[in-house]
Design a protein around this motif. Sequence first.
Motif, PDB file in Angstrom:
ATOM      1  N   SER A  29      -0.342 -12.497   3.614  1.00  0.00           N
ATOM      2  CA  SER A  29      -1.746 -12.689   3.828  1.00  0.00           C
ATOM      3  C   SER A  29      -2.334 -12.191   3.005  1.00  0.00           C
ATOM      4  CB  SER A  29      -2.257 -12.267   5.292  1.00  0.00           C
ATOM      5  OG  SER A  29      -2.330 -10.756   5.310  1.00  0.00           O
ATOM      6  N   LYS A  60     -10.389  -0.709  11.840  1.00  0.00           N
ATOM      7  CA  LYS A  60     -11.607  -1.041  11.334  1.00  0.00           C
ATOM      8  C   LYS A  60     -12.849  -0.647  11.909  1.00  0.00           C
ATOM      9  CE  LYS A  60      -9.097  -5.842  11.618  1.00  0.00           C
ATOM     10  NZ  LYS A  60      -8.754  -6.308  10.436  1.00  0.00           N
ATOM     11  N   ALA A 111       0.883  -1.110   0.085  1.00  0.00           N
ATOM     12  CA  ALA A 111      -0.021  -0.107  -0.208  1.00  0.00           C
ATOM     13  C   ALA A 111       0.988   1.217  -0.062  1.00  0.00           C
ATOM     14  CB  ALA A 111      -0.723  -0.012   1.127  1.00  0.00           C
ATOM     15  N   SER A 128      -1.039  -6.719  12.732  1.00  0.00           N
ATOM     16  CA  SER A 128      -1.902  -5.623  12.226  1.00  0.00           C
ATOM     17  C   SER A 128      -3.176  -5.670  12.739  1.00  0.00           C
ATOM     18  CB  SER A 128      -1.805  -5.550  10.746  1.00  0.00           C
ATOM     19  OG  SER A 128      -0.864  -6.504  10.058  1.00  0.00           O
ATOM     20  N   THR A 129      -3.728  -6.658  12.748  1.00  0.00           N
ATOM     21  CA  THR A 129      -5.169  -7.065  13.370  1.00  0.00           C
ATOM     22  C   THR A 129      -5.186  -6.368  14.840  1.00  0.00           C
ATOM     23  OG1 THR A 129      -5.432  -8.914  11.919  1.00  0.00           O
ATOM     24  CG2 THR A 129      -6.948  -8.537  13.526  1.00  0.00           C
ATOM     25  N   LYS A 151      -2.142   3.963   3.529  1.00  0.00           N
ATOM     26  CA  LYS A 151      -2.479   2.549   4.231  1.00  0.00           C
ATOM     27  C   LYS A 151      -3.804   2.250   4.833  1.00  0.00           C
ATOM     28  CE  LYS A 151       2.157   2.102   4.125  1.00  0.00           C
ATOM     29  NZ  LYS A 151       3.079   0.958   3.302  1.00  0.00           N
ATOM     30  N   TYR A 152      -4.127   0.990   4.704  1.00  0.00           N
ATOM     31  CA  TYR A 152      -5.484   0.680   5.466  1.00  0.00           C
ATOM     32  C   TYR A 152      -4.917   0.505   6.830  1.00  0.00           C
ATOM     33  CZ  TYR A 152      -7.539  -3.422   7.503  1.00  0.00           C
ATOM     34  OH  TYR A 152      -8.561  -4.561   8.204  1.00  0.00           O
ATOM     35  N   ARG A 176      -7.347  -6.020  -2.266  1.00  0.00           N
ATOM     36  CA  ARG A 176      -6.491  -5.355  -3.367  1.00  0.00           C
ATOM     37  C   ARG A 176      -5.591  -6.374  -4.043  1.00  0.00           C
ATOM     38  NH1 ARG A 176      -4.732  -1.402   1.291  1.00  0.00           N
ATOM     39  NH2 ARG A 176      -2.839  -2.966   0.968  1.00  0.00           N
ATOM     40  N   ARG A 184     -11.946 -15.690  10.174  1.00  0.00           N
ATOM     41  CA  ARG A 184     -11.746 -15.357   8.899  1.00  0.00           C
ATOM     42  C   ARG A 184     -11.811 -16.258   7.866  1.00  0.00           C
ATOM     43  NH1 ARG A 184      -8.080 -10.671   8.925  1.00  0.00           N
ATOM     44  NH2 ARG A 184      -7.961  -9.936  11.287  1.00  0.00           N
ATOM     45  N   ASP A 227       5.416  -0.894   6.241  1.00  0.00           N
ATOM     46  CA  ASP A 227       3.835  -1.734   6.879  1.00  0.00           C
ATOM     47  C   ASP A 227       3.967  -1.898   8.300  1.00  0.00           C
ATOM     48  OD1 ASP A 227       2.691  -1.533   4.418  1.00  0.00           O
ATOM     49  OD2 ASP A 227       2.892  -3.612   3.645  1.00  0.00           O
ATOM     50  N   MET A 229      -4.182  -2.241  15.017  1.00  0.00           N
ATOM     51  CA  MET A 229      -4.902  -1.177  14.280  1.00  0.00           C
ATOM     52  C   MET A 229      -6.124  -1.049  15.335  1.00  0.00           C
ATOM     53  SD  MET A 229      -6.522  -2.706  10.802  1.00  0.00           S
ATOM     54  CE  MET A 229      -5.204  -3.480   9.945  1.00  0.00           C
ATOM     55  N   SER A 237      -6.220  -6.201   3.368  1.00  0.00           N
ATOM     56  CA  SER A 237      -5.438  -6.243   2.309  1.00  0.00           C
ATOM     57  C   SER A 237      -5.442  -6.856   1.177  1.00  0.00           C
ATOM     58  CB  SER A 237      -3.925  -5.967   2.808  1.00  0.00           C
ATOM     59  OG  SER A 237      -3.424  -7.187   3.526  1.00  0.00           O
ATOM     60  N   ASN A 248     -14.802  -7.181   8.710  1.00  0.00           N
ATOM     61  CA  ASN A 248     -13.333  -6.536   8.312  1.00  0.00           C
ATOM     62  C   ASN A 248     -13.753  -5.459   7.404  1.00  0.00           C
ATOM     63  OD1 ASN A 248     -10.984  -6.983   9.017  1.00  0.00           O
ATOM     64  ND2 ASN A 248     -10.543  -8.367   7.174  1.00  0.00           N
ATOM     65  N   GLY A 252     -11.018 -12.264   4.734  1.00  0.00           N
ATOM     66  CA  GLY A 252      -9.874 -13.019   5.036  1.00  0.00           C
ATOM     67  C   GLY A 252      -8.876 -12.023   5.777  1.00  0.00           C
ATOM     68  N   PHE A 269       0.837   7.126   9.145  1.00  0.00           N
ATOM     69  CA  PHE A 269       0.565   5.860   9.901  1.00  0.00           C
ATOM     70  C   PHE A 269       1.345   5.646  10.761  1.00  0.00           C
ATOM     71  CE2 PHE A 269       1.950   1.289   8.936  1.00  0.00           C
ATOM     72  CZ  PHE A 269       1.177   0.670   9.773  1.00  0.00           C
TER      73      PHE A 269
HETATM   74  C1  DP6 Z   1       0.160  -1.859   7.495  1.00  0.00           C
HETATM   75  O1  DP6 Z   1      -4.704  -6.382   6.016  1.00  0.00           O
HETATM   76  O2  DP6 Z   1      -2.973  -7.413   7.467  1.00  0.00           O
HETATM   77  O3  DP6 Z   1      -0.239  -3.541   5.485  1.00  0.00           O
HETATM   78  O4  DP6 Z   1      -7.372  -6.777   7.626  1.00  0.00           O
HETATM   79  O5  DP6 Z   1      -6.598  -7.512  10.104  1.00  0.00           O
HETATM   80  O6  DP6 Z   1      -5.912  -9.035   8.307  1.00  0.00           O
HETATM   81  P1  DP6 Z   1      -6.297  -7.480   8.478  1.00  0.00           P
HETATM   82  O7  DP6 Z   1      -5.131  -6.525   8.446  1.00  0.00           O
HETATM   83  P2  DP6 Z   1      -4.121  -6.585   7.194  1.00  0.00           P
HETATM   84  O8  DP6 Z   1      -3.412  -5.138   7.509  1.00  0.00           O
HETATM   85  C2  DP6 Z   1      -2.617  -4.453   6.622  1.00  0.00           C
HETATM   86  C3  DP6 Z   1      -1.972  -3.062   7.118  1.00  0.00           C
HETATM   87  C4  DP6 Z   1      -1.074  -2.708   6.356  1.00  0.00           C
HETATM   88  C5  DP6 Z   1      -1.458  -1.529   5.503  1.00  0.00           C
HETATM   89  C6  DP6 Z   1      -1.916  -2.094   4.030  1.00  0.00           C
HETATM   90  O9  DP6 Z   1      -1.623  -3.117   3.662  1.00  0.00           O
HETATM   91  O10 DP6 Z   1      -2.778  -1.246   3.570  1.00  0.00           O
END
Ligand code: DP6
Length: 347
Positions: free
Chosen positions: A122, A21, A14, A209-210, A17-18, A159, A75, A303, A213, A156, A27, A153, A261
């Motif tokens: 993942s 939640k 990314a 990450s789960t 960044k995501y 994408r 998940r 990340d 965040m 990220s 999710n 699941g 981030f």
């Molecule tokens: C920092 O997709 O691993 O890489 O939905 O809980 O499985 P879950 O989280 P995940 O988080 C990725 C966070 C990141 C930023 C991104 O890839 O956007």
Amino acid sequence: KVYRASTTAPVNIAVVKYWGKRDAKLNLPTNSSLSVTLSQADLRTLTTASCSSSYSATEDSLILNGSPSDITGARTQACFRALRSRRSALEAADASLPKLSAMPLRIVSENNFPTAAGLASSAAGFAALVRAVANLYELPDSPAELSLIARQGSGSACRSLFGGYVAWRMGDKEDGSDSLADLVAEASHWPEMRALILVASAAKKGVSSTSGMQQTVATSGLFKQRITEVVPKNMELMEKAVQAKDFASFAEVTMRDSNSFHATCADTYPPIFYMNDVSRAAVRAVEKINEAAGQTIAAYTFDAGPNCVVYYLEKDEAAVVGTFYKVLGSEVGGWKESAAAHATDIS
Ligand code: DP6
């Protein structure tokens, strides 16, 4: 008879960044995000899904890089359930179809990069799993529709159903039906994009990450500003930069968003530190490269871990990769391995 289908899915990194939640069960994210998909020649997951009524096992199973892997997590189960129920619907509509939905699934999945590289796998993993089973079940769903399943699941992962430049639109519906991946541009639109992956540590990250965040959402004040102001602006600037192939702007937004981030991680209570001294040395190295070039030719992003991904354009390969090795080699220890990856299409 054994029914079988194979597919691959790419790793994505990314640039917006995501992180956060709004609904942990479905999710659903607190912000949209945007990523660049890496070439499958360099980084991908290959997954084969099969099913048969003659399998001795009665349960679904997953072999990941040669070892049996746990699939009982909520998940993974959500993905299997969604795929099976779509297959059941097809079978209910057409009695001549074999009843695959009633058979145990056997999934075999392999990454073409060492798990020890410390890369989040993942995203590619869930994307490949969902597409392999969708292919096995001959589901008519589009990549965007499959991204809704992969999202459950791992966020990220949605994408990684597309190649190129991909947005995950956060959506605003409560059931999550509009929280899906959207192709911003094919890789062929800007094929000169390259990524250099610098591995600072192959160790598994301290805070996943789960859970990281979730802690940020619950405790960080800075986070609120990030999701209401910073990210919406970055998404807009980033989409424009990609459309216009404006690397300087792409790079600035990428670095600013990574910094934002990691600032919200530091503002989490207790604080979360993903970047370490080695990571910060990479930031300085990118700054030196850009200074020496008199323009922005490289962008770093991190990340949920200390490893650095540097984006640059093919024409600047010597200046970026060459200088990076020299700077890191002489001034910084600790970089275990690195790999240059091309940002290309997944087709
Ligand atoms: C920092 O997709 O691993 O890489 O939905 O809980 O499985 P879950 O989280 P995940 O988080 C990725 C966070 C990141 C930023 C991104 O890839 O956007």
